[in-house]
Motif scaffolding. Structure first.
Motif, PDB file in Angstrom:
ATOM      1  N   GLN A 116       0.936  -1.201   0.140  1.00 28.64           N
ATOM      2  CA  GLN A 116       0.009  -0.018   0.159  1.00 28.64           C
ATOM      3  C   GLN A 116       0.865   1.346   0.069  1.00 28.64           C
ATOM      4  O   GLN A 116       2.104   1.252   0.548  1.00 28.64           O
ATOM      5  CB  GLN A 116      -1.046  -0.133   1.288  1.00 28.64           C
ATOM      6  CG  GLN A 116      -1.837  -0.789   1.360  1.00 28.64           C
ATOM      7  CD  GLN A 116      -3.299  -0.537   0.744  1.00 28.64           C
ATOM      8  OE1 GLN A 116      -3.318   0.719   0.361  1.00 28.64           O
ATOM      9  NE2 GLN A 116      -4.194  -1.624   0.473  1.00 28.64           N
ATOM     10  N   PRO A 117       0.359   2.436  -0.411  1.00 25.68           N
ATOM     11  CA  PRO A 117       1.083   3.549  -0.556  1.00 25.68           C
ATOM     12  C   PRO A 117       1.044   4.120   1.154  1.00 25.68           C
ATOM     13  O   PRO A 117       0.523   3.644   1.922  1.00 25.68           O
ATOM     14  CB  PRO A 117       0.174   4.503  -1.249  1.00 25.68           C
ATOM     15  CG  PRO A 117      -1.163   4.009  -1.509  1.00 25.68           C
ATOM     16  CD  PRO A 117      -1.140   2.417  -1.323  1.00 25.68           C
ATOM     17  N   VAL A 118       2.059   5.143   1.178  1.00 24.05           N
ATOM     18  CA  VAL A 118       2.216   5.804   2.557  1.00 24.05           C
ATOM     19  C   VAL A 118       0.696   6.374   2.835  1.00 24.05           C
ATOM     20  O   VAL A 118       0.124   6.686   2.014  1.00 24.05           O
ATOM     21  CB  VAL A 118       3.324   6.933   2.526  1.00 24.05           C
ATOM     22  CG1 VAL A 118       3.037   7.739   3.509  1.00 24.05           C
ATOM     23  CG2 VAL A 118       4.522   6.270   2.004  1.00 24.05           C
ATOM     24  N   PRO A 119       0.344   6.276   4.100  1.00 22.53           N
ATOM     25  CA  PRO A 119       0.870   5.925   5.299  1.00 22.53           C
ATOM     26  C   PRO A 119       0.796   4.798   5.894  1.00 22.53           C
ATOM     27  O   PRO A 119       1.159   4.441   7.195  1.00 22.53           O
ATOM     28  CB  PRO A 119       0.345   7.083   6.340  1.00 22.53           C
ATOM     29  CG  PRO A 119      -0.838   7.339   5.797  1.00 22.53           C
ATOM     30  CD  PRO A 119      -1.105   7.066   4.382  1.00 22.53           C
ATOM     31  N   ILE A 120       0.110   3.661   5.032  1.00 24.22           N
ATOM     32  CA  ILE A 120      -0.123   2.352   5.661  1.00 24.22           C
ATOM     33  C   ILE A 120       0.843   1.398   5.121  1.00 24.22           C
ATOM     34  O   ILE A 120       1.114   0.329   5.745  1.00 24.22           O
ATOM     35  CB  ILE A 120      -1.730   1.892   5.531  1.00 24.22           C
ATOM     36  CG1 ILE A 120      -2.237   2.248   4.154  1.00 24.22           C
ATOM     37  CG2 ILE A 120      -2.401   2.467   6.722  1.00 24.22           C
ATOM     38  CD1 ILE A 120      -3.700   1.705   4.114  1.00 24.22           C
ATOM     39  N   ASN A 124       6.540   1.198   1.523  1.00 25.20           N
ATOM     40  CA  ASN A 124       6.702   2.394   0.920  1.00 25.20           C
ATOM     41  C   ASN A 124       6.885   3.324   2.263  1.00 25.20           C
ATOM     42  O   ASN A 124       7.684   4.497   2.395  1.00 25.20           O
ATOM     43  CB  ASN A 124       5.179   2.899   0.476  1.00 25.20           C
ATOM     44  CG  ASN A 124       5.575   2.683  -1.037  1.00 25.20           C
ATOM     45  OD1 ASN A 124       6.300   2.785  -1.681  1.00 25.20           O
ATOM     46  ND2 ASN A 124       4.199   2.328  -1.603  1.00 25.20           N
TER      47      ASN A 124
END
Lengths: 189, 417
Positions: A116-120, A124
């Motif tokens: 997953q992308p930032v923040p999870i 990443n």
């Protein structure tokens, strides 16, 4: 004989009947709610004239072409080294075979979270702490295929190294010697 | 062994006797809906109230994940299993009627003239011939949720009133981390959530278009208005970079986590947001266009009596239907789920219209449109792919819009022809 009946019933109900029914359904029109009617080859014509189908077909092919040899190679290399390893032999082997025991669905969810992308997303977030911009692992035509190949190879390697290792007990020393000979940069096992 | 046999025989006889006695006293009907926690809670309250008033009837509720719901209903009812009263989306009615899964509501208990006088006009889509097939407890509309803490932090004094203000507000709310990644989005995005409704019925109309013609049988957004609407929508992600698809997985998750400044969603989200501790949020009407045009999308779920219900179960089902469409049930639904009563008399009260949370939704209902879907998930997919192609394949907005319109038209043609 009586014991055989259980797997036969199981296979008929869970495998053969649904498969036959699916083949039958592919020549029919049905919306899950109404009654079925015959459609001839309409569904196949629709499928083969859909550009998305050919794209998916090509991607699946690529997935197999890349995934199969990579996982085979990895499986052998890892099995070979795991067998030689003496330090915490049992624990490390158990850890390595863990993905083989995990259900594919559960694993897919965990890897989805990794990507997953930032923040999870785990990967990443790690990149971001080093100031590196995130990578759209699953949201990019370039990265998506390698990204989904990685967990698949990981799991397949685990299962292959266990099964191939068990299957070739009588031959494994000579085979591994040959393999190691070919793989070793110095030409010595 | 003998002992055991005797005991088993006794137990079976006792069980049979109890069963016979039970069925003589009470009739049990089954109710099905999909799982959405506040809705299940609301229905539990309704069932409790109903059983108190009708001690001879018990209602058993079963719920399923949304993804399995339609399949299970379609498989169960023709087999004589499953619900006597069933919940369905308004857009599914044709399928349910054609497959004879539901039967008409009796005219003596649900007179059409009375329904038409009391319910919101959109409910008339549930009429077949001179009878109503199903009725809603609640209706929903869209509004703009905003995070009050993030607004305060960014020094913004209130939610945006126009589309241009929305862009400026979103820019101020957006935050990035040291690596240049979005860490807080100004507004959430995702055609998979409610944005496809925002695009169809709100943005296209606000840019001067009419998304469909011929009673929703013909796609009409591949126009200058549609292009302007898509440009506005996709610019948020690709040009202004105030949002990203898939951020925190789902738009509502980002908003719940306090990582989104604004979020467009339905009134059904109120119940879930009320439970999030530490989140200070407000609701505003959807922003108007530059010329003041406002629009909204409204939808509803209905309950109907299945073809499986006959005899005393049918009578009990009618009673239950009457109760879940009563003013009392509507108030319970509003308090628990946040969905608005399906009757203007109950919804448009001064208290509700001035309510700080329900108010914007209720005002939105006044100018909302209800899309008539042939296949809601397929039509949604066309719009998801439209933005997806722009993101993944850098397709131009014009080409992607034309392709989406073609795909959706094909779904409509397949359905109506």
């Amino acid at each position: 004989m009586g014991l055989l009946a259980i797997p036969i019933v199981f296979y008929v109900v869970v495998r053969f009947y649904p498969t036959a029914n699916a083949i039958l359904l592919s020549f029919q029109e049905w919306n899950l709610l109404g009654s079925r009617s015959w459609a001839g080859f309409d569904n196949y014509v629709k499928l083969f004239s859909d550009p998305t189908f050919w794209k998916v077909f090509a991607n699946t092919f690529l997935y197999l072409i890349l995934g199969t040899p990579t996982s085979l190679l990895l499986a052998f290399v890892i099995a070979f080294h795991l067998d030689k390893l003496r330090f915490m032999h049992g624990t490390i082997r158990a850890l390595y075979f863990l993905p083989f025991m995990t259900s594919a669905v559960a694993m897919a969810w965990v890897w989805r979270w990794f990507y997953q992308p930032v923040p999870i997303g785990v990967f990443n977030n790690a990149l971001a702490t080093f100031g590196i911009p995130q990578i759209p692992f699953l949201n990019s035509t370039t990265y998506a295929l390698p990204s989904i190949l990685a967990p698949a190879i990981w799991q397949v390697s685990a299962s292959r190294s266990s099964s191939s290792w068990q299957a070739c007990v009588p031959f494994r020393k000579p085979i591994m010697r040959q393999l190691a000979l070919m793989a070793s940069p110095h030409g010595k096992p | 062994m003998k002992q055991l046999k005797k005991w088993m025989l006794g137990a079976t006889t006792a069980a049979c006797a109890m069963y016979a006695a039970g069925s003589a006293q009470a009739v049990e009907i089954e109710y099905w809906q999909y799982f959405f926690e506040p809705r299940v809670k609301a229905m539990e309250t309704l069932i409790e109230n109903f059983e108190k008033a009708n001690p001879d009837i018990t209602v058993k509720m079963t719920h399923f994940p949304y993804a399995d719901y339609r399949t299970k209903v379609a498989a169960a009812i023709p087999a004589g299993q499953g619900p006597d009263v069933v919940q369905l989306f308004y857009g599914w009615l044709n399928d349910y009627v054609n497959a004879q899964l539901i039967q008409p509501l009796p005219n003596d208990v649900f007179p059409p003239a009375e329904i038409e006088a009391e319910f919101f006009p959109m409910v008339q889509a549930m009429k077949r011939g001179d009878q109503y097939m199903a009725l809603p407890t609640a209706v929903r509309s869209l509004a703009l949720f905003y995070n009050k803490r993030l607004f305060d932090k960014a020094g913004i004094d209130g939610p945006p009133k126009t589309l241009d203000e929305l862009v400026e507000t979103a820019k101020k709310l957006t935050q990035t981390d040291g690596a240049g990644n979005l860490s807080t989005v100004g507004i959430t995005t995702g055609m998979n959530a409610q944005d496809h409704h925002w695009f169809r019925e709100v943005l296209v109309r606000q840019f001067g278009g009419d998304p469909y013609m011929d009673n929703y049988k013909k796609v009409n957004y591949n126009t200058e208005a549609g292009k302007a609407a898509l440009k506005y929508y996709s610019d948020l992600e690709f040009t202004h970079k105030v949002t990203a698809a898939g951020f925190m997985d789902e738009p509502q998750a980002a908003f719940k986590a306090g990582r989104a400044g604004m979020h467009i969603d339905g009134s059904f989200r109120i119940g879930a947001l009320n439970k999030v501790r530490g989140l200070k949020w407000g609701v505003a009407e959807l922003p108007a266009a530059a010329d003041g045009t406002q629009s909204n999308y409204s939808s509803y779920w209905v309950n109907g009596i299945t073809s499986k219900a006959t005899g005393e179960k049918y009578d009990a089902a009618v009673k239950f239907m009457k109760y879940v469409t009563s003013d009392e049930a509507m108030q319970v639904w509003l308090d628990t789920v946040g969905e608005l009563p399906a009757k203007p008399s109950a919804a448009m009260t001064d208290a509700n219209a001035n309510h700080e949370v329900y108010g914007p939704f209720i005002k939105g209902l006044g100018y909302a449109k209800t899309t008539i879907f042939a296949n809601e998930s397929g039509q949604r997919q066309a719009l998801m792919d439209m933005v997806g192609r722009m993101r993944l394949e850098s397709q131009s907005a014009e080409d992607s819009l034309a392709q989406a319109a073609g795909e959706e038209q094909k779904i409509l043609d397949d359905y109506y022809n």
